[in-house]
Design a protein around this motif. Structure first.
Motif, short mmCIF file in Angstrom:
data_model
loop_
_atom_site.label_atom_id
_atom_site.label_comp_id
_atom_site.label_asym_id
_atom_site.label_seq_id
_atom_site.Cartn_x
_atom_site.Cartn_y
_atom_site.Cartn_z
N VAL A 221 -1.69 14.65 1.06
CA VAL A 221 -2.89 14.57 0.22
C VAL A 221 -4.01 14.01 1.10
N THR A 222 -4.94 14.87 1.48
CA THR A 222 -6.11 14.39 2.22
C THR A 222 -7.06 13.76 1.20
N GLY A 223 -7.85 12.81 1.66
CA GLY A 223 -8.78 12.15 0.74
C GLY A 223 -9.22 10.83 1.33
N LEU A 224 -9.89 10.05 0.50
CA LEU A 224 -10.45 8.79 0.99
C LEU A 224 -9.45 7.65 0.85
N GLY A 225 -9.59 6.69 1.74
CA GLY A 225 -8.71 5.54 1.70
C GLY A 225 -8.79 4.77 0.40
N GLU A 226 -10.02 4.55 -0.07
CA GLU A 226 -10.20 3.70 -1.25
C GLU A 226 -9.66 4.37 -2.51
N THR A 227 -9.56 5.69 -2.52
CA THR A 227 -9.05 6.37 -3.72
C THR A 227 -7.62 6.85 -3.49
N GLY A 229 -5.70 6.82 -0.77
CA GLY A 229 -4.88 5.85 -0.04
C GLY A 229 -4.46 4.69 -0.94
N ALA A 230 -5.41 4.16 -1.67
CA ALA A 230 -5.12 3.02 -2.54
C ALA A 230 -4.12 3.43 -3.63
N ALA A 231 -4.27 4.64 -4.17
CA ALA A 231 -3.35 5.11 -5.23
C ALA A 231 -1.93 5.22 -4.68
N LEU A 232 -1.82 5.69 -3.45
CA LEU A 232 -0.49 5.83 -2.84
C LEU A 232 0.14 4.44 -2.60
N ALA A 233 -0.67 3.53 -2.06
CA ALA A 233 -0.15 2.20 -1.74
C ALA A 233 0.32 1.46 -3.00
N ALA A 234 -0.34 1.74 -4.13
CA ALA A 234 -0.02 1.00 -5.36
C ALA A 234 1.02 1.73 -6.21
N HIS A 235 1.38 2.95 -5.85
CA HIS A 235 2.17 3.80 -6.75
C HIS A 235 3.58 3.24 -7.00
N SER A 236 3.96 3.21 -8.28
CA SER A 236 5.28 2.63 -8.59
C SER A 236 6.41 3.60 -8.25
N GLY A 237 6.08 4.86 -8.00
CA GLY A 237 7.11 5.82 -7.62
C GLY A 237 7.35 5.89 -6.11
N VAL A 238 6.66 5.03 -5.38
CA VAL A 238 6.82 5.00 -3.92
C VAL A 238 7.70 3.80 -3.55
N ASP A 239 8.71 4.03 -2.73
CA ASP A 239 9.65 2.96 -2.38
C ASP A 239 9.23 2.21 -1.13
N LYS A 240 8.43 2.86 -0.32
CA LYS A 240 8.05 2.21 0.94
C LYS A 240 6.72 2.76 1.43
N PHE A 243 2.23 2.09 7.14
CA PHE A 243 0.78 2.13 7.35
C PHE A 243 0.44 1.90 8.82
N THR A 244 -0.46 2.69 9.35
CA THR A 244 -1.07 2.40 10.64
C THR A 244 -2.58 2.40 10.45
N GLY A 245 -3.22 1.33 10.87
CA GLY A 245 -4.67 1.23 10.73
C GLY A 245 -5.12 -0.19 11.01
N SER A 246 -6.25 -0.55 10.45
CA SER A 246 -6.83 -1.85 10.77
C SER A 246 -6.09 -2.98 10.05
N THR A 247 -6.21 -4.17 10.60
CA THR A 247 -5.60 -5.35 10.01
C THR A 247 -6.21 -5.62 8.63
N GLU A 248 -7.51 -5.37 8.54
CA GLU A 248 -8.22 -5.59 7.27
C GLU A 248 -7.61 -4.73 6.15
N VAL A 249 -7.44 -3.42 6.41
CA VAL A 249 -6.86 -2.55 5.38
C VAL A 249 -5.37 -2.86 5.21
N GLY A 250 -4.71 -3.28 6.29
CA GLY A 250 -3.30 -3.68 6.19
C GLY A 250 -3.09 -4.74 5.12
N ARG A 251 -4.03 -5.69 5.05
CA ARG A 251 -3.95 -6.74 4.03
C ARG A 251 -4.05 -6.15 2.62
#
Ligand code: NAP
Ligand code: MG
Length: 496
Positions: A221-227, A229-240, A243-251
């Motif tokens: 899924v191409t798209g923006l990090g804030e939308t 990316g954020a949806a993927l990171a928060a998704h309850s159907g994702v087990d793991k 991430f590779t990127g900045s320390t700021e976004v890592g947090r």
């Protein structure tokens, strides 16, 4: 400079790229596109679809279902063969990989050529692991049972659905680091590539499918990090999340993962030291430091941006380093003489120029570079600063540009030298330049980083674990540890 890309690349760029979900191309549910730019020419070369939360939901559902499909029942040998075929397909498209990497990221041609080679090598390495994922039998005392009355063993199982979020600085490579071990482990994948270099992930998904990876196993899924990316990171159907990127976004990823406490591995920023001892072979240390600082225009996490050189050789070393920087041809990747390309975007170029201005305000002495060598494209000359001190902004902040800050030391106490080298919140990479075995081995142990080179900087191999200490990340990619990121252990006790 004109360069005719091959017909395959032209055709690829002209496509109306969609999202790759459940083995097919789809339009995003809320229609939207973003231009893809060539940073060397500022021209729009293609477009990407703007996926959002609803598309992430669809991709995660497809990845969950695929865990139970044919992928979940493939033998290790079958999975290994799929990965080997995938590697062959990539090799057969090496020209397309090279041209897309040069166009999308701006990298020099030879680095573009390395992308396809790196991907197929990485896939073959992990193809070999598919048949070597194994648990152990263990000497459990099982509540006083005799050994013949009990069997205790462990199973290594795929962790499940993996969400992968990648940066733009080495397209194809950054993606395959996730794809190869995820597929080798038997997991399924939803990938959100960087908006500034989205084409690699789409091509890699298409070729995986062609190699026999079943539908739904690898979604993009191409798209923006804030939308997206954020949806993927928060998704309850994702087990793991990997991430590779900045320390700021890592947090932010760590916070987003807290909802379902999904597992997280992070490859983040760096500010890696290059320590040059008085006995170093300068004919190797100088070009070594230049490559460490300037490769990919300094847009790499292992960038040797903080150089420490012994006072007694500082003049010879910095003069040589500045000469090496000046000799580097900066130009579009398709100009075969170019050793450095543009940085990724105008935003990034402007940010780097602001940091250069700050360096001068704070008293660093510029030995070379800092200018714009071309009217068009986001080029910056490789820049070397001497007289740097530990508190300066260019010494503390990750610049992600072609900028080296040189500091000196006059100490012979290795612990104190290492303290200087370790004076950063990061701990990704580092190198030591010396001909003395004792200095080398002692310093290796004192440097607080996930990777240390002696007379080389940031050597990479699929077998060598890679990752950061401190705020450079969590976990290790590459090697067996890279596979372990996607496996979970089940302890089994059988009695009769
Ligand atoms: P970034 O800004 O952190 O972005 C990385 C990825 O995260 C992109 O796909 C980005 O999407 C996405 N993202 C942004 N905000 C997000 C959010 N709130 N939730 C979820 N995802 C989000 O990093 P970058 O500028 O692409 O890359 C440069 C950084 O990566 C540097 O710090 C570098 O050191 C680090 N890096 C580390 C390694 C390593 O192995 N340690 C390797 C390469 C690079 P968008 O593209 O839409 O912003
Ligand atoms: Mg681009």
């Amino acid at each position: 400079m004109t360069y005719e890309v091959t017909a395959a690349t032209r055709e690829y760029l002209l496509r109306r790229h969609g999202l790759f979900i459940d083995g097919e191309w789809r339009r995003p549910q809320e229609e939207g596109e973003l231009p893809v730019e060539d940073p060397a020419t500022e021209q729009v070369i293609s477009q990407m679809a703007l996926g959002g939360k609803a598309d992430i939901d669809a991709a995660v559902a497809s990845a969950r279902a695929a865990l139970k499909g044919p992928w979940g029942s493939m033998t290790a040998d079958e999975r290994g063969r799929v990965l080997l075929k995938y590697a062959d397909l990539i090799e057969s498209r090496s020209q397309l990989f090279t041209e897309l990497a040069v166009l999308d990221n701006g990298m020099p041609y030879v680095l573009g050529e390395s992308t396809g080679m790196f991907c197929s090598m990485f896939l073959r390495y992990y193809a070999g692991w598919t048949s070597k994922i194994s648990g152990m039998t263990l000497p459990s005392s099982g509540g006083g049972r005799r050994p013949q009355d009990l069997l205790a063993y462990t199973l290594r199982e795929p962790i499940g659905v993996v969400g992968a979020i990648t940066p733009w600085n080495y397209p194809f490579g950054m993606e395959i680091l996730k794809i190869a071990p995820v597929l080798a482990s038997g997991c399924t994948l939803v990938m959100k590539p960087a908006e500034q270099a989205p084409l690699a992930a789409l091509l890699l998904a298409e070729l995986a499918h062609e190699a026999g990876v079943p539908r739904g196993v690898f979604n993009v899924v191409t798209g923006l990090g804030e939308t997206a990316g954020a949806a993927l990171a928060a998704h309850s159907g994702v087990d793991k999340i990997a991430f590779t990127g900045s320390t700021e976004v890592g947090r932010l990823i760590v916070q987003a993962a807290a909802g379902n406490l999904k597992k997280v591995s992070l490859e983040l920023g760096g500010k890696s030291p290059v320590v040059v001892f008085p006995d170093a072979d300068l004919s190797k240390a100088i070009p070594g430091a230049a490559m460490a600082g300037f490769m990919l225009q300094g847009q790499n996490c292992v960038c040797g941006s903080r150089v420490f050189v012994h006072e007694s050789i500082a003049d010879a070393f910095t003069t040589g380093l500045a000469a090496a920087a000046k000799a580097m041809v900066v130009g579009p990747g398709f100009d075969r003489s170019a050793m450095l390309g543009p940085v990724i975007s105008k935003v990034q170029r402007d940010r780097i120029e602001r940091l250069l201005a700050t360096a001068e305000k704070e008293g660093a002495r510029r030995l070379c570079g800092g200018g714009r060598p071309h009217d068009r494209g986001w080029f910056i000359e490789p820049t070397v600063y001497a007289d740097c001190t530990p508190d300066m902004t260019i010494v503390r902040e990750e610049i992600f540009g072609p900028v080296i800050a040189v500091q000196t030391f006059n100490d012979h106490d290795l612990e104190r030298i290492a303290e200087q080298a370790n004076d950063t919140v990061y701990g990704l990479s580092g190198s030591i330049w010396t001909r003395d075995l004792e200095t080398a081995h002692r310093m290796v142990r004192l440097i607080d980083a996930g990777q240390v080179g002696v007379n080389c900087h940031a050597a990479m191999d699929p077998s060598m674990p890679f990752g950061g200490n401190k705020q450079s990340g969590w976990g290790r990619e590459f090697g067996q540890e890279g596979l372990d990121l996607y496996l979970k252990t089940k302890a089994v006790t059988v009695t009769w």
